[in-house]
Design an enzyme around this catalytic site. Structure first.
Site, PDB file in Angstrom:
ATOM      1  N   ASP A 297     -10.320  -8.829  11.040  1.00  0.00           N
ATOM      2  CA  ASP A 297     -10.067 -10.265  11.083  1.00  0.00           C
ATOM      3  C   ASP A 297     -11.155 -11.023  11.840  1.00  0.00           C
ATOM      4  O   ASP A 297     -11.777 -11.944  11.307  1.00  0.00           O
ATOM      5  CB  ASP A 297      -8.678 -10.541  11.678  1.00  0.00           C
ATOM      6  CG  ASP A 297      -8.291  -9.543  12.757  1.00  0.00           C
ATOM      7  OD1 ASP A 297      -9.221  -8.961  13.345  1.00  0.00           O
ATOM      8  OD2 ASP A 297      -7.096  -9.363  13.013  1.00  0.00           O
TER       9      ASP A 297
ATOM     10  N   ASP B 103       1.416 -11.052   8.191  1.00  0.00           N
ATOM     11  CA  ASP B 103       1.839  -9.665   8.339  1.00  0.00           C
ATOM     12  C   ASP B 103       3.288  -9.609   7.875  1.00  0.00           C
ATOM     13  O   ASP B 103       4.002 -10.604   7.931  1.00  0.00           O
ATOM     14  CB  ASP B 103       1.741  -9.233   9.811  1.00  0.00           C
ATOM     15  CG  ASP B 103       0.323  -8.816  10.154  1.00  0.00           C
ATOM     16  OD1 ASP B 103      -0.503  -8.762   9.216  1.00  0.00           O
ATOM     17  OD2 ASP B 103       0.041  -8.572  11.337  1.00  0.00           O
TER      18      ASP B 103
ATOM     19  N   ASP C 255       0.833  -1.203   0.000  1.00  0.00           N
ATOM     20  CA  ASP C 255       0.000   0.000   0.000  1.00  0.00           C
ATOM     21  C   ASP C 255       0.868   1.254   0.000  1.00  0.00           C
ATOM     22  O   ASP C 255       0.357   2.349  -0.169  1.00  0.00           O
ATOM     23  CB  ASP C 255      -0.925   0.005   1.226  1.00  0.00           C
ATOM     24  CG  ASP C 255      -2.341  -0.381   0.836  1.00  0.00           C
ATOM     25  OD1 ASP C 255      -2.567  -0.658  -0.360  1.00  0.00           O
ATOM     26  OD2 ASP C 255      -3.207  -0.416   1.725  1.00  0.00           O
TER      27      ASP C 255
END
Lengths: 249, 841
Positions: free
Chosen positions: B434, B337, B290
Site C-alpha cells: 500500500d 479489507d 483468493d
C-alpha cells in the site's frame, strides 16, 4: 402565550389522546400548559383524572353566563385544563357548529391574555374531527395546527383527496412498525411535496388504552413505554417549532 | 389515584395562587436534599442503602467534623488566589498576543506588524532569504553549542522550563511551533554536549558502550525532529460536496479482497458496501476471493455482487487486487479489507475531492477498530487511552496531508484508476504494497488526500501473537521500501515528502534503540562502565530539559491521539520482535516471507503468553539484578558515586515500570464471544406480547445479537420471544429476537433467524449509519502527563501481579479474597466531599 390546535382527519384517530399526552409532556419539560377541550365528546378530562359526575366545563359556563375560566381545573400532576363540560339541557348536536366553536375560541383567546397565567403558557386545543369538505377548525387562529392521521390507506386516501392543506402539519399516530404497508405509507407521506409531515411519529402502543383505563396518561401509568418517549419527543419538537415562530415574528 | 388538587380558579384569588405556584414543589426540595447528601456523603447512596452504611455514615460524619473543618479546606486561600491571579494575568497577556481570535488593539497592531514582516516581498528575494535563514541557523547553532558553566545551564533550564509551562497553556498553533523550537533546541544542545564532552576516549569499553548509546540517541533525535516536521500543521481537510448533477458522478468499483476469513466476517462488509449511497448503476461490488471458496461464491450470487477468483495466488493481496484491476472497468476503485465495514456515507464523503483536484489519485480515511486490539484488551484501556493506531490515523496522516505525503494504507481508501494503472497497479516488490504504491504515484506527481473522519470500521487483530505478526510485516515492508525505493533518492518527490516518507520508514527501526534504552543503565550498574562521561549534576542538567521538553511538546501535539509515555509501552512490547526483521530487511530486503493477519479467532482461556514475553522476562531479570547491584553499590561503593548510582537506579526503575506494563500486555485476557460486541447507543423499541411497546436504548450490538437496557428489571425473561424495532432515519425495521440472558437492567437478545433482507436492514440500522463512528472518543479524557504516568504505574503493577499469579498459582487462589478485603476497606474509608453542581437522583 402560544396556541396550538390538534384536529383529527376523521374520528377515532387518537386526537384527544395526543392532546392530553402532548400537554402532559410539555408540562414535564417545564413549560406551563393550559389544555382546552373544544370537542363535544368531553373526553380530554378522562386522561386528566376528572371524576365522571362533575359536569362543569366550558360550555355550561358560557351558556350560563359565568366566566369560562372559572371552569379551569388542575390535574393531579399539575396540568391546567378546561373540560368541554356537560350541559344540563343538552342542545342539538349541530349547535356546536364550526362557526360557533370558532367564535368561542376567538373570545377565549382574547380573554385569556388578561388572565394571570404563568408566563409562556402554552395552550393546546382539542378540536372535533374534520367534517367532510371542512377547512381546519382553527385555521388562521393558532400558531400551529396539527392534523392527526393514522398511517392506514383510509386516512391516506382521505388526505390525498383534501390536498393541499397548507395550514396543517400532519402528525402520524399509531404506526405499527412491523407493518410494511404502514411504513411505506409513512414514507410516501414524508416524501409528498404538498403535505407537511412532522418528523416525529407516534407508534402504536397498548400502554395508551391501558393508561386511559386508569384515567391517566402513559407518563404516570407506563413511563418507560414507547408512547411516553414518542410524546416527549413530540413535545420537544413542538416547543422548538414555537421557538422558531417567535424568532420569525 | 388522587384528585387532591382538582379545584377551579376563583377569580379574586388570582394573585394569591400565582404566588403559591412559585413555591418550590416537593420533588425539588427532595432533589435539593439529595444533592446535599451526595455532597457530604458521596459514597453512601441514600436511595439504595447497604448494610455497611451503618458504619460508613458515622465514619464519614466523624471525618467531616474532625478532619475537614471548613476553614481547613483551603490551607492558603489568599496565597493561592494571588498566585492564580498572577498566572491568569500573565496568561491573559500571552493569549491576547498569540491568539488570533478577538485580539486586543495592541495585539492587532502586533499581528499586523508581524504579518507585514512575514509577507514582505523581500522574502521572495533569494539574496535576502538565504542570508536570513543562515542567520537564524547561526543563532540556533550558538544556543546549541555555547558551553555554559553548570550554574548558567541551570538558569537556562529554569527559564526554558517556565517559558514552556506558560506557553503550553496558550491555545493555537503558533505556541505549538514555539514549543517545538524550544524542545529542538534543548534536545540538540543535549546531543551536542553528548558528542563533545561525554565520550570517554581513554577507556575502550566505556567508549564502545558510549558510542552505541549516542548512536541510538541520535536516531531518537532524528525521529523527534522528523516527527515535528510531519505533525507541525495537521491539514484537517473537510469533505467537498459532490456536483448536484448525479450523471457526472463516476463509476466506482468496490474491491473486497479475502483469503481465508470466514463468511460471517465478510458478510457485513459486503452488505454495507452494497448499500453505500451512490447511484446503483455506477456502484459495483466485487469479492476477490483468493480462497476460491464455493460458499463465498454462492453468497455473492445470493446478495447480487460480483465474485472474482484467479488461477494462482501470486503476490497475495497485491496480486489479488491487480488481477481484479484487469477484470473491471470502474473509473475509481474503493478498497476495503474484508472486515472493514463502510458506512453508507463513505463514497459521498470521500469522492468530492476527486472533482476538485484532477491530479488527485488517492483519498485515504482512517482505519477505525470497534473491537479492542490485544493491547487494549489485556491492559483494559479500550475506549480510555488512545490505542497504538490512533496516533497514525489521527495525527501523522493528517500532518502528512499538508505536505501531500499521505500514503495508502491498504483499506478504507479510494484510488483513481488512471494513476494506479500508470504505476503498474498495486506494488508487489515489498510486503507493504500500500505505502509503496502511494510512493510510486507521488513520484509521478499525483496527489493524495486524507480525511480524518472514520467512514469505516473493522475488527482489530485478535491475539497478541497475531498483532505482533502484523506489526512485524509492516516494519519489514517499510524497511524494504527504504532499501529498494528509498524516498530520499530518486525522482519526483519534493523535499518534505521525502522527509515524511523517510520518517514513516525510520520509525519502524525503533526495535534496537528501545532495547538499548532498556538495558543501558545496566552497563553502569553491572559492568561499572561510565558510558556517559560526566558528573551526575551535569547529566541531570542536560538530560532534564531534553526529556522534559520533548514530552511536554509531544503531549501537546499528540495528546488527543497518544497519551504521554504510552508510546514507550507500545514500542517496547514490539521492540524485540521487529528488531530482527527490520535489521535483516535493511541488509537484504528480499529475505523473509509474507504472513496473513489472522482475524476472527478467539482467545479461549486466560493465560500468560510466555513465548511472546520471554525476551522481556530476561531483560526483567537483568534489570532486577541491576537494581540489586545498584543497592549494593550504594551501600559498599565509592561515596562519590552515589549521585550517579541514584540516577541510574531511577532510570532502571522507570524501565522496570515499562517492562511491567509490557508484561501486563502478555497476560492474555479471555475473550468470551466470537461475534464482537460493538458499543452502540441508539433508541430501540421492544414489542412485548399484546402490542406493548417499551422504548429503551441499545448498549451494544454484534452480528448475532444486541444488548439493550431495561427500564424495569424482570421486563424480559430468558427464552422469551419478541420483536424489536430499530430505526434507519425515520424508517422503522422490525427484527425477531429471543432473550438470551438478563442481568438486572441489561438484557442480551439474540436475533432469531434473519433473512437476507433483514440482515441488510440490520447493517443499515447499525454499522453503516453515517454517524456510527463519529463520537468514538466521547468518553476519553485529554492527556495529562502526570496522570498518564500514574496509569502506566498501575498498569505496570498489574503486569507484575499477573506474572506472579501465573508463576505461583497458589497465590492466585488467595488473590480474589485479598482483593475483596481491600475493596471492602476502601469502600469504608471516608471521602472528601464532592462539591458538584450537577447531581440529581
Amino acid at each position: 402565550m402560544k396556541w396550538i390546535a390538534l384536529q383529527g382527519l376523521k374520528g377515532g384517530v387518537g386526537t384527544t389522546t395526543a392532546v392530553a399526552h402532548l400537554g402532559e409532556a410539555c408540562h414535564r419539560q417545564g413549560r406551563p400548559v393550559l389544555l382546552l377541550d373544544l370537542s363535544p365528546g368531553n373526553l380530554l378530562r378522562v386522561y386528566l383524572g376528572m371524576p365522571w359526575e362533575v359536569r362543569r366545563g366550558l360550555v355550561p359556563a358560557l351558556t350560563s353566563g359565568t366566566p369560562w375560566y372559572q371552569a379551569a381545573y388542575r390535574s393531579a400532576t399539575g396540568v391546567r385544563f378546561i373540560p368541554f363540560g356537560v350541559e344540563s339541557h343538552p342542545p342539538a348536536e349541530q349547535d356546536y357548529s364550526r362557526a360557533v366553536l370558532r367564535q368561542w375560541f376567538r373570545q377565549i383567546r382574547r380573554e385569556a391574555e388578561e388572565l394571570q397565567l404563568p408566563a409562556q403558557t402554552l395552550c393546546i386545543v382539542d378540536c372535533p374531527a374534520l367534517g367532510p369538505g371542512e377547512e381546519l377548525l382553527l385555521q388562521d387562529l393558532v400558531e400551529l395546527h396539527l392534523l392527526v392521521v393514522n398511517p392506514d390507506p383510509g386516512c391516506f386516501a382521505s388526505l390525498r383527496q383534501r390536498e393541499p392543506l397548507p395550514a396543517a402539519q400532519v402528525l402520524i399516530n399509531r404506526l405499527h412498525a412491523e407493518s410494511r404497508l404502514e411504513c411505506d405509507l409513512q414514507d410516501m407521506l414524508l416524501a409528498s411535496p404538498t403535505t407537511r409531515v412532522l418528523p416525529v411519529t407516534i407508534q402504536q402502543d397498548a400502554h395508551v388504552p391501558e393508561s386511559l383505563a386508569w384515567k391517566q396518561t402513559v407518563f404516570q401509568a407506563a413511563p418507560a413505554s414507547q408512547a411516553a418517549q414518542d410524546f416527549a419527543l413530540l413535545a420537544s419538537w413542538v416547543l422548538s417549532q414555537l421557538r422558531e415562530v417567535e424568532h420569525v415574528s | 389515584m388522587s384528585l387532591e388538587t382538582l379545584r377551579p380558579w376563583p377569580a379574586p384569588l388570582w394573585w394569591l395562587l400565582g404566588q403559591l405556584f412559585r413555591l418550590p414543589v416537593p420533588w425539588q426540595q427532595q432533589a435539593a436534599m439529595y444533592r446535599w447528601w451526595r455532597t457530604w456523603f458521596p459514597h453512601v447512596d441514600i436511595l439504595h442503602p447497604r448494610l455497611l452504611d451503618v458504619l460508613r455514615i458515622p465514619l464519614q460524619a466523624l471525618w467531616l467534623l474532625l478532619v475537614i473543618p471548613p476553614q481547613a479546606r483551603k490551607p492558603w486561600p489568599k496565597v493561592g488566589a494571588w498566585l492564580r491571579r498572577l498566572e491568569q494575568a500573565t496568561l491573559g497577556v500571552l493569549v491576547r498576543i498569540f491568539s488570533t481570535e478577538n485580539p486586543g488593539p495592541v495585539a492587532k497592531r502586533l499581528h499586523r506588524v508581524m504579518r507585514n514582516m512575514v509577507e514582505h516581498p523581500l522574502w521572495d528575494q533569494r539574496w535576502f532569504r538565504w542570508p536570513m535563514l543562515l542567520l537564524g541557523l547561526a543563532g540556533a547553532v550558538l544556543v546549541v553549542t555555547v558551553p555554559y558553566e553548570l550554574e548558567t545551564q541551570l538558569w537556562m533550564l529554569l527559564a526554558l522550563l517556565l517559558a514552556a509551562l506558560l506557553i503550553r497553556r496558550i491555545p493555537g498553533r503558533m505556541p505549538t511551533l514555539v514549543l517545538m523550537a524550544i524542545s529542538l533546541l534543548a534536545s540538540t544542545r543535549y546531543l551536542w554536549w553528548r558528542y563533545t564532552t561525554t565520550l570517554n576516549w581513554d577507556d575502550s569499553l566505556d567508549l564502545v558502550l558510549g558510542l552505541i548509546l549516542v548512536a541510538v540517541e541520535t536516531y531518537a533525535w532524528l525521529v523527534l525532529l522528523l516527527g515535528y516536521v510531519q505533525t507541525a500543521w495537521p491539514l484537517q481537510r473537510e469533505p467537498v460536496p459532490l456536483p448536484e448533477d448525479e450523471s457526472l458522478w463516476p463509476s466506482v468499483d468496490v474491491y473486497i479482497p479475502t483469503y481465508n476469513e470466514p463468511l460471517h466476517v465478510l458478510k457485513p462488509t459486503v452488505l454495507a458496501a452494497q448499500q453505500m449511497d451512490w447511484p446503483t448503476d455506477k456502484l459495483n461490488v466485487y469479492i476477490l476471493d483468493d480462497g476460491k471458496r464455493e460458499e463465498i461464491r454462492r453468497f455473492a450470487e445470493e446478495v447480487g455482487v460480483q465474485y472474482l477468483d484467479r488461477p494462482d495466488n501470486r503476490h497475495a493481496k497485491a496480486g489479488n487486487l491487480n488481477h481484479a484491476l484487469t477484470k473491471t472497468r470502474g473509473e475509481f476503485i474503493a478498497i476495503f479489507d474484508c472486515d472493514h465495514i463502510p458506512t453508507r456515507s463513505f463514497l459521498q464523503t470521500s469522492m468530492g475531492w476527486f472533482f476538485k483536484d484532477r491530479k488527485l489519485a488517492l483519498v485515504q480515511t482512517p482505519h477505525h477498530f470497534f473491537s479492542p486490539d490485544p493491547f487494549e484488551r489485556n491492559l483494559g484501556t479500550f475506549g480510555q487511552v488512545p490505542n497504538e493506531n490512533e496516533l497514525f490515523y489521527g495525527l501523522v496522516q493528517d500532518g502528512n496531508d499538508l505536505w501531500n505525503a499521505t500514503f495508502f494504507c491498504g483499506s478504507c481508501a479510494v484510488l483513481r484508476r488512471g494513476p494506479l494503472e500508470e504505476v503498474g497497479g498495486i506494488a508487489v516488490e515489498t510486503v507493504t504494497e500500500d505505502a509503496h504504491t502511494a510512493l510510486k504515484m507521488h513520484r509521478l506527481g499525483y496527489r493524495s488526500a486524507y480525511l480524518s473522519q472514520p467512514q469505516a470500521a473493522g475488527l482489530a487483530t485478535e491475539s497478541l501473537s497475531a498483532h505482533v505478526g502484523q506489526r512485524i510485516r509492516w516494519a519489514r515492508g517499510m524497511t524494504q521500501i527504504f532499501r529498494i525505493d528509498n524516498p530520499m533518492l530518486g525522482k519526483g518527490l519534493n523535499p518534505v515528502q521525502r522527509l515524511c516518507y523517510s520518517n514513516a520508514m525510520l520509525h519502524f527501526l525503533y526495535g534496537i534503540p528501545r532495547l538499548v534504552f532498556l538495558t543501558a543503565p545496566l552497563a553502569f550498574l553491572l559492568l561499572h562502565a561510565y558510558f556517559i562521561h560526566a558528573s551526575a549534576v551535569a547529566i541531570v542538567l542536560y538530560v532534564v530539559p531534553h526529556i522534559f521538553h520533548a514530552n511536554l511538546t509531544n503531549s501537546r501535539i499528540q495528546g488527543k491521539y497518544r497519551h504521554s509515555f504510552w508510546a514507550e509501552v507500545y514500542e517496547t512490547a514490539l521492540a524485540w520482535y521487529i528488531a530482527r526483521p527490520t535489521t535483516v530487511a535493511l541488509i537484504d530486503p528480499g529475505k523473509g516471507s509474507f504472513n496473513v493477519t489472522a482475524k476472527g479467532g478467539l482467545v479461549e482461556k486466560e493465560h500468560f503468553d510466555w513465548t511472546i514475553s520471554r525476551p522481556y522476562l530476561v531483560v526483567l531479570l537483568l534489570n532486577l539484578l541491576g537494581v540489586a547491584f545498584g543497592l549494593w553499590r550504594l551501600q559498599a561503593g565509592d561515596p562519590r558515586e552515589i549521585p550517579t548510582v541514584i540516577i541510574t537506579l531511577l532510570w532502571t526503575l522507570y524501565n522496570l515500570l515499562i517492562l511491567g506494563a509490557v508484561l501486563a500486555v502478555a497476560a492474555e485476557a479471555r475473550q468470551v464471544r466470537v461475534n464482537h460486541r460493538v458499543g452502540l447507543d441508539v433508541p430501540v423499541t421492544l414489542i412485548l406480547p399484546g402490542q406493548h411497546r417499551v422504548q429503551t436504548r441499545t448498549v451494544d450490538v454484534s452480528e448475532g445479537g444486541i444488548g439493550v437496557e431495561l427500564p424495569e428489571k424482570n421486563l424480559l425473561s430468558p427464552g422469551q420471544k419478541l420483536q424489536i424495532t430499530l430505526f434507519h432515519g425515520t424508517r422503522p425495521h422490525v427484527f425477531p429476537v429471543v432473550v438470551a440472558n438478563v442481568f438486572g437492567h441489561r438484557a442480551g437478545l439474540r436475533f432469531d433467524r434473519l433473512d437476507v433482507e433483514q440482515e441488510e436492514a440490520l447493517i443499515h440500522c447499525t454499522f453503516s449509519r453515517a454517524d456510527a463512528w463519529l463520537d468514538r472518543d466521547r468518553n476519553r479524557k485529554a492527556d495529562n502527563p502526570v496522570e498518564s504516568l500514574g496509569e502506566i504505574f498501575s498498569t505496570g503493577l498489574r503486569g507484575y501481579g499477573a506474572l506472579l499469579r501465573h508463576v505461583f498459582p497458589l497465590l492466585a487462589e488467595k488473590l480474589p479474597v485479598l482483593e475483596r478485603v481491600r475493596h471492602l476497606l476502601w469502600q469504608m474509608l471516608p471521602r472528601h466531599p464532592e462539591y458538584n453542581e450537577r447531581m440529581y437522583p
